[in-house]
Design an enzyme around this catalytic site. Structure first.
Site, PDB file in Angstrom:
ATOM      1  N   ALA A  67       9.612  -2.388  -4.912  1.00  0.00           N
ATOM      2  CA  ALA A  67      10.089  -1.152  -5.546  1.00  0.00           C
ATOM      3  C   ALA A  67       8.995  -0.661  -6.486  1.00  0.00           C
ATOM      4  O   ALA A  67       8.188  -1.446  -6.980  1.00  0.00           O
ATOM      5  CB  ALA A  67      11.354  -1.449  -6.334  1.00  0.00           C
ATOM      6  N   GLY A 111      11.190  -5.476  -2.787  1.00  0.00           N
ATOM      7  CA  GLY A 111      11.891  -4.566  -1.872  1.00  0.00           C
ATOM      8  C   GLY A 111      11.222  -4.478  -0.511  1.00  0.00           C
ATOM      9  O   GLY A 111      11.878  -4.176   0.491  1.00  0.00           O
ATOM     10  N   GLU A 114      12.424  -7.349   1.359  1.00  0.00           N
ATOM     11  CA  GLU A 114      13.832  -7.081   1.702  1.00  0.00           C
ATOM     12  C   GLU A 114      13.936  -6.094   2.875  1.00  0.00           C
ATOM     13  O   GLU A 114      14.815  -6.222   3.715  1.00  0.00           O
ATOM     14  CB  GLU A 114      14.575  -6.564   0.466  1.00  0.00           C
ATOM     15  CG  GLU A 114      14.739  -7.675  -0.568  1.00  0.00           C
ATOM     16  CD  GLU A 114      15.210  -7.167  -1.914  1.00  0.00           C
ATOM     17  OE1 GLU A 114      14.541  -6.290  -2.494  1.00  0.00           O
ATOM     18  OE2 GLU A 114      16.251  -7.640  -2.390  1.00  0.00           O
ATOM     19  N   GLU A 134      10.629 -10.632  -8.293  1.00  0.00           N
ATOM     20  CA  GLU A 134      11.416  -9.889  -9.296  1.00  0.00           C
ATOM     21  C   GLU A 134      11.642 -10.665 -10.584  1.00  0.00           C
ATOM     22  O   GLU A 134      11.735 -10.071 -11.661  1.00  0.00           O
ATOM     23  CB  GLU A 134      12.776  -9.478  -8.717  1.00  0.00           C
ATOM     24  CG  GLU A 134      12.718  -8.377  -7.675  1.00  0.00           C
ATOM     25  CD  GLU A 134      12.488  -8.886  -6.256  1.00  0.00           C
ATOM     26  OE1 GLU A 134      12.129 -10.071  -6.077  1.00  0.00           O
ATOM     27  OE2 GLU A 134      12.675  -8.089  -5.321  1.00  0.00           O
TER      28      GLU A 134
HETATM   29  N1  COA Z   1       5.174  -0.589  -8.130  1.00  0.00           N
HETATM   30  C1  COA Z   1       4.353   0.363  -8.597  1.00  0.00           C
HETATM   31  N2  COA Z   1       3.015   0.332  -8.456  1.00  0.00           N
HETATM   32  C2  COA Z   1       2.501  -0.703  -7.772  1.00  0.00           C
HETATM   33  C3  COA Z   1       3.305  -1.729  -7.244  1.00  0.00           C
HETATM   34  C4  COA Z   1       4.689  -1.644  -7.457  1.00  0.00           C
HETATM   35  N3  COA Z   1       5.544  -2.548  -6.960  1.00  0.00           N
HETATM   36  N4  COA Z   1       2.494  -2.642  -6.648  1.00  0.00           N
HETATM   37  C5  COA Z   1       1.232  -2.185  -6.775  1.00  0.00           C
HETATM   38  N5  COA Z   1       1.228  -1.014  -7.470  1.00  0.00           N
HETATM   39  C6  COA Z   1       0.086  -0.177  -7.826  1.00  0.00           C
HETATM   40  C7  COA Z   1      -0.706  -0.763  -8.968  1.00  0.00           C
HETATM   41  O1  COA Z   1      -0.092  -0.420 -10.221  1.00  0.00           O
HETATM   42  C8  COA Z   1      -2.041  -0.087  -8.770  1.00  0.00           C
HETATM   43  O2  COA Z   1      -1.940   1.253  -9.214  1.00  0.00           O
HETATM   44  P1  COA Z   1      -3.154   1.917 -10.089  1.00  0.00           P
HETATM   45  O3  COA Z   1      -4.359   1.844  -9.184  1.00  0.00           O
HETATM   46  O4  COA Z   1      -2.677   3.298 -10.338  1.00  0.00           O
HETATM   47  O5  COA Z   1      -3.302   1.053 -11.297  1.00  0.00           O
HETATM   48  C9  COA Z   1      -2.161  -0.041  -7.255  1.00  0.00           C
HETATM   49  O6  COA Z   1      -0.838  -0.150  -6.761  1.00  0.00           O
HETATM   50  C10 COA Z   1      -2.992  -1.176  -6.673  1.00  0.00           C
HETATM   51  O7  COA Z   1      -2.442  -2.405  -7.106  1.00  0.00           O
HETATM   52  P2  COA Z   1      -3.274  -3.523  -7.918  1.00  0.00           P
HETATM   53  O8  COA Z   1      -2.310  -4.268  -8.781  1.00  0.00           O
HETATM   54  O9  COA Z   1      -4.447  -2.901  -8.575  1.00  0.00           O
HETATM   55  O10 COA Z   1      -3.766  -4.415  -6.709  1.00  0.00           O
HETATM   56  P3  COA Z   1      -4.130  -5.980  -6.757  1.00  0.00           P
HETATM   57  O11 COA Z   1      -4.749  -6.291  -5.451  1.00  0.00           O
HETATM   58  O12 COA Z   1      -4.894  -6.305  -7.994  1.00  0.00           O
HETATM   59  O13 COA Z   1      -2.710  -6.743  -6.874  1.00  0.00           O
HETATM   60  C11 COA Z   1      -0.414  -7.176  -6.271  1.00  0.00           C
HETATM   61  C12 COA Z   1      -1.798  -6.649  -5.818  1.00  0.00           C
HETATM   62  C13 COA Z   1       0.555  -6.922  -5.121  1.00  0.00           C
HETATM   63  C14 COA Z   1      -0.489  -8.679  -6.559  1.00  0.00           C
HETATM   64  C15 COA Z   1       0.035  -6.422  -7.546  1.00  0.00           C
HETATM   65  O14 COA Z   1      -0.129  -5.016  -7.337  1.00  0.00           O
HETATM   66  C16 COA Z   1       1.475  -6.660  -7.915  1.00  0.00           C
HETATM   67  O15 COA Z   1       1.802  -7.700  -8.448  1.00  0.00           O
HETATM   68  N6  COA Z   1       2.374  -5.676  -7.659  1.00  0.00           N
HETATM   69  C17 COA Z   1       3.743  -5.746  -8.022  1.00  0.00           C
HETATM   70  C18 COA Z   1       4.524  -6.580  -7.039  1.00  0.00           C
HETATM   71  C19 COA Z   1       5.975  -6.743  -7.448  1.00  0.00           C
HETATM   72  O16 COA Z   1       6.286  -7.294  -8.493  1.00  0.00           O
HETATM   73  N7  COA Z   1       6.881  -6.230  -6.618  1.00  0.00           N
HETATM   74  C20 COA Z   1       8.289  -6.342  -6.820  1.00  0.00           C
HETATM   75  C21 COA Z   1       8.798  -5.209  -7.607  1.00  0.00           C
HETATM   76  S1  COA Z   1      10.542  -5.368  -7.916  1.00  0.00           S
END
Ligand code: COA
Length: 260
Positions: A67, A111, A114, A134
């Protein structure tokens, strides 16, 4: 029609592909994506040419990274409850009458995991990473993760994934049954299309019957599920496709299922 380019639809032969297209945000699910996904599914549901649907994410980094966390900031409890109730793409996928395949091309988190679990079959590239992170945010999965994950991988593995929030690689996901096949990343599209193509040759009525009967195994006691299966089995004898399948076998030729 899906009205926005955050979700793309392609059709090739009898296969429809839905691509979540926010690669700069790792295809995170915001309200617009959820709505467009629901509309894309409805469009492909009504399209009689489409017999199988593939769901994937744009770019080479993510399937869906969950999400959109930016939308959580400051959200009221009651609003969030309503969002989860009204944009339930997970149940929509599960109820979708045609087979669905999640083509997992990268991060498949929260999500996103999911969504993949609500699809009928999951095929992952070997570079994919999956998880339900989460609890790192002080919440729990809200798109069915606490229910579908234990049904797929067992209670202990589900507890572990959700409680630790850790990400696992595709090989591990394959080993615990979270994905059904793991293929080299470079071959993911080809292998998924190959699988979809095999399924798309079948009679749509038999595919729907198979899907609903197998899904019933999650919902019903065995006796009721067996009756449900038998009812579908009998019903298929009313289709032209069943006649074609049997006749083709007896005539030693390939069947041509028309979807009638
Ligand atoms: N929601 C909103 N934005 C997200 C996102 C999410 N779930 N996952 C990634 N992004 C965005 C990042 O904020 C970043 O945006 P920006 O360039 O404007 O700062 C962009 O996507 C790239 O992600 P980034 O974190 O820079 O890539 P990474 O390779 O360093 O890390 C992840 C990848 C997947 C490990 C990391 O993005 C992450 O932990 N995301 C969240 C995952 C999560 O918790 N999902 C469940 C949500 S309920």
């Amino acid at each position: 029609m899906a009205d926005s380019n955050v979700v793309l639809i392609e059709k090739q032969d009898r296969i429809g592909t839905i691509t979540v297209n926010r690669p700069d945000k790792l295809n995170a699910l915001n309200a617009q994506v959820r709505m467009s996904l629901a509309m894309a599914l409805e469009q492909l549901r009504q399209d009689a040419e489409v017999r199988v649907v593939i769901l994937t994410g744009a770019g080479d980094k993510a399937f869906i990274a969950g999400a959109d966390i930016a939308e959580f900031k400051g959200a009221a409890a009651v609003t969030q409850y309503r969002v989860m109730q009204t944009s339930d793409i997970y149940s929509a996928l599960e109820r979708f009458p045609k087979p669905t395949i999640a083509m997992i091309n990268g991060f498949c988190l929260g999500g996103g995991c999911e969504v993949a679990m609500a699809c009928d079959i999951r095929i992952a590239g070997d570079k994919a990473k999956l998880g339900q992170p989460e609890t790192n945010l002080g919440i729990i999965p809200g798109g069915g993760g606490t229910q579908r994950l234990p049904r797929l991988v067992g209670q202990g593995q589900a507890m572990r994934l959700i409680m630790t929030g850790e990400l696992i690689d595709a090989a591990r996901a394959g080993a615990i049954g979270l994905v059904d096949d793991v293929v080299p990343q470079a071959e993911l599209k080809e292998k998924t299309l190959e699988l979809a193509g095999k399924i798309a040759e079948k009679s749509p009525a038999s595919l729907q019957a198979a899907k609903e009967s197998i899904r019933a195994a999650w919902q019903m006691p065995l006796e009721a599920g067996l009756r449900f299966e038998k009812a579908w089995f009998g019903l298929l004898f009313s289709t032209e496709d069943m006649n074609e399948g049997v006749t083709a076998f007896l005539e030693k030729r390939k069947p041509d299922f028309k979807g009638r």
